[in-house]
Motif scaffolding. Structure first.
Motif, PDB file in Angstrom:
ATOM      1  N   VAL A  27       0.836  -1.193   0.000  1.00  0.00           N
ATOM      2  CA  VAL A  27       0.000   0.000   0.000  1.00  0.00           C
ATOM      3  C   VAL A  27       0.877   1.251   0.000  1.00  0.00           C
ATOM      4  CG1 VAL A  27      -1.693   1.312   1.323  1.00  0.00           C
ATOM      5  CG2 VAL A  27      -1.886  -1.172   1.164  1.00  0.00           C
ATOM      6  N   VAL A  28       0.521   2.211  -0.838  1.00  0.00           N
ATOM      7  CA  VAL A  28       1.235   3.489  -0.865  1.00  0.00           C
ATOM      8  C   VAL A  28       0.426   4.489  -0.037  1.00  0.00           C
ATOM      9  CG1 VAL A  28       2.039   5.396  -2.311  1.00  0.00           C
ATOM     10  CG2 VAL A  28       2.226   3.040  -3.132  1.00  0.00           C
ATOM     11  N   CYS A  29       1.025   4.983   1.012  1.00  0.00           N
ATOM     12  CA  CYS A  29       0.391   5.986   1.860  1.00  0.00           C
ATOM     13  C   CYS A  29       0.707   7.366   1.285  1.00  0.00           C
ATOM     14  CB  CYS A  29       0.911   5.868   3.286  1.00  0.00           C
ATOM     15  SG  CYS A  29       0.601   4.248   4.020  1.00  0.00           S
ATOM     16  N   GLU A  30      -0.303   8.234   1.286  1.00  0.00           N
ATOM     17  CA  GLU A  30      -0.157   9.509   0.595  1.00  0.00           C
ATOM     18  C   GLU A  30      -0.517  10.686   1.500  1.00  0.00           C
ATOM     19  OE1 GLU A  30      -1.453   7.838  -3.789  1.00  0.00           O
ATOM     20  OE2 GLU A  30      -3.016   8.422  -2.364  1.00  0.00           O
ATOM     21  N   GLY A  31      -0.042  11.832   1.117  1.00  0.00           N
ATOM     22  CA  GLY A  31      -0.372  13.075   1.790  1.00  0.00           C
ATOM     23  C   GLY A  31       0.284  14.230   1.060  1.00  0.00           C
ATOM     24  N   CYS A  32      -0.435  15.324   0.965  1.00  0.00           N
ATOM     25  CA  CYS A  32       0.111  16.515   0.311  1.00  0.00           C
ATOM     26  C   CYS A  32       0.491  17.531   1.385  1.00  0.00           C
ATOM     27  CB  CYS A  32      -0.907  17.110  -0.644  1.00  0.00           C
ATOM     28  SG  CYS A  32      -1.440  15.967  -1.945  1.00  0.00           S
ATOM     29  N   THR A  33       1.576  18.233   1.182  1.00  0.00           N
ATOM     30  CA  THR A  33       2.091  19.173   2.177  1.00  0.00           C
ATOM     31  C   THR A  33       1.193  20.410   2.298  1.00  0.00           C
ATOM     32  OG1 THR A  33       3.410  20.406   0.574  1.00  0.00           O
ATOM     33  CG2 THR A  33       4.465  18.477   1.638  1.00  0.00           C
ATOM     34  N   PRO A  34       1.337  21.136   3.392  1.00  0.00           N
ATOM     35  CA  PRO A  34       0.627  22.413   3.497  1.00  0.00           C
ATOM     36  C   PRO A  34       0.969  23.351   2.338  1.00  0.00           C
ATOM     37  CG  PRO A  34       1.506  21.794   5.632  1.00  0.00           C
ATOM     38  CD  PRO A  34       2.066  20.817   4.622  1.00  0.00           C
ATOM     39  N   GLY A  35       2.209  23.279   1.870  1.00  0.00           N
ATOM     40  CA  GLY A  35       2.623  24.106   0.742  1.00  0.00           C
ATOM     41  C   GLY A  35       1.816  23.834  -0.509  1.00  0.00           C
ATOM     42  N   TYR A  36       1.380  22.591  -0.683  1.00  0.00           N
ATOM     43  CA  TYR A  36       0.522  22.253  -1.818  1.00  0.00           C
ATOM     44  C   TYR A  36      -0.841  22.923  -1.648  1.00  0.00           C
ATOM     45  CZ  TYR A  36      -2.637  19.763  -4.885  1.00  0.00           C
ATOM     46  OH  TYR A  36      -3.589  19.477  -5.829  1.00  0.00           O
ATOM     47  N   TRP A  37      -1.457  22.737  -0.492  1.00  0.00           N
ATOM     48  CA  TRP A  37      -2.834  23.164  -0.262  1.00  0.00           C
ATOM     49  C   TRP A  37      -3.007  24.672  -0.188  1.00  0.00           C
ATOM     50  CZ3 TRP A  37      -6.459  19.802  -1.157  1.00  0.00           C
ATOM     51  CH2 TRP A  37      -6.231  18.440  -0.947  1.00  0.00           C
ATOM     52  N   LYS A  38      -1.973  25.423   0.183  1.00  0.00           N
ATOM     53  CA  LYS A  38      -2.157  26.856   0.452  1.00  0.00           C
ATOM     54  C   LYS A  38      -1.971  27.766  -0.759  1.00  0.00           C
ATOM     55  CE  LYS A  38       2.444  28.258   1.949  1.00  0.00           C
ATOM     56  NZ  LYS A  38       3.168  28.956   3.012  1.00  0.00           N
ATOM     57  N   VAL A  39      -1.606  27.226  -1.910  1.00  0.00           N
ATOM     58  CA  VAL A  39      -1.358  28.091  -3.066  1.00  0.00           C
ATOM     59  C   VAL A  39      -2.542  28.092  -4.036  1.00  0.00           C
ATOM     60  CG1 VAL A  39       1.151  27.909  -2.889  1.00  0.00           C
ATOM     61  CG2 VAL A  39      -0.091  26.290  -4.301  1.00  0.00           C
ATOM     62  N   PRO A  40      -2.855  29.270  -4.606  1.00  0.00           N
ATOM     63  CA  PRO A  40      -4.015  29.404  -5.496  1.00  0.00           C
ATOM     64  C   PRO A  40      -4.118  28.372  -6.625  1.00  0.00           C
ATOM     65  CG  PRO A  40      -3.213  31.569  -4.922  1.00  0.00           C
ATOM     66  CD  PRO A  40      -2.216  30.577  -4.363  1.00  0.00           C
ATOM     67  N   PRO A  41      -3.026  27.941  -7.271  1.00  0.00           N
ATOM     68  CA  PRO A  41      -3.194  26.954  -8.336  1.00  0.00           C
ATOM     69  C   PRO A  41      -3.798  25.624  -7.852  1.00  0.00           C
ATOM     70  CG  PRO A  41      -1.032  27.982  -8.504  1.00  0.00           C
ATOM     71  CD  PRO A  41      -1.628  28.433  -7.206  1.00  0.00           C
ATOM     72  N   HIS A  42      -3.771  25.367  -6.541  1.00  0.00           N
ATOM     73  CA  HIS A  42      -4.300  24.109  -6.023  1.00  0.00           C
ATOM     74  C   HIS A  42      -5.615  24.275  -5.272  1.00  0.00           C
ATOM     75  CE1 HIS A  42       0.137  22.837  -6.222  1.00  0.00           C
ATOM     76  NE2 HIS A  42      -0.485  22.503  -7.329  1.00  0.00           N
ATOM     77  N   PHE A  43      -6.187  25.462  -5.282  1.00  0.00           N
ATOM     78  CA  PHE A  43      -7.460  25.673  -4.596  1.00  0.00           C
ATOM     79  C   PHE A  43      -8.569  24.802  -5.186  1.00  0.00           C
ATOM     80  CE2 PHE A  43      -6.486  30.263  -2.993  1.00  0.00           C
ATOM     81  CZ  PHE A  43      -5.567  29.743  -2.091  1.00  0.00           C
TER      82      PHE A  43
END
Length: 149
Positions: A27-43
């Motif tokens: 199983v591959v466990c996943e998670g995106c960093t706060p840096g991913y979530w906080k920038v407009p291109p990823h909203f």
């Protein structure tokens, strides 16, 4: 010590990660960093989570401490952008990683190991008694492979 789910229930949980994921290594466990979530291109990735950048941290997490000096509550996005570093009212970067963990847990395409409800309960049970340990655990979970673009 943070309470968490047993490794046999989900190897992507805190206890599963701490055990080295030996029970089911495929199983591959996943998670995106706060840096991913906080920038407009990823909203746009927020939409699938059911949470909005404008939701208040206190309302979502069921706490009262995340407010400005004038009493106005911070939004989820503001906690990630404005309270990054030492501005967190509880512990440095706790809210920063809590919001990212919540979004990871709620996103249907991220194999995070917790549901949003479980993540909120984990936060509520530990943010005052072990804030640094909670932040470290959430940071570990958030810094895995991010499946989102």
């Amino acid at each position: 010590t943070l309470s968490s789910r047993p490794v046999w229930a989900n190897q992507c949980s805190i206890s599963g990660m701490m055990s080295g994921n030996l029970s089911k290594p495929q199983v591959v466990c996943e998670g995106c960093t706060p840096g991913y979530w906080k920038v407009p291109p990823h909203f746009d990735s927020w939409a699938a989570t059911g949470f909005n950048t404008t939701d208040t941290f206190n309302a979502v997490f069921g706490v009262t401490q995340y407010v400005r000096s004038n009493g106005t509550p911070y939004t989820l996005l503001e906690v990630m952008v404005e309270l990054n570093g030492n501005g967190d009212p509880i512990s440095p970067n706790l809210g920063f990683h809590a919001v990212a963990a919540l979004l990871n847990a709620a996103h249907p395409d991220v194999n995070f190991g917790y549901t949003a409800g479980e993540l909120i309960t984990l936060f509520q049970n530990n943010y005052l008694t072990n804030p640094a340990g909670l932040k470290d655990s959430l940071e570990m979970l958030n810094e895995r492979e991010c499946p989102l673009n």
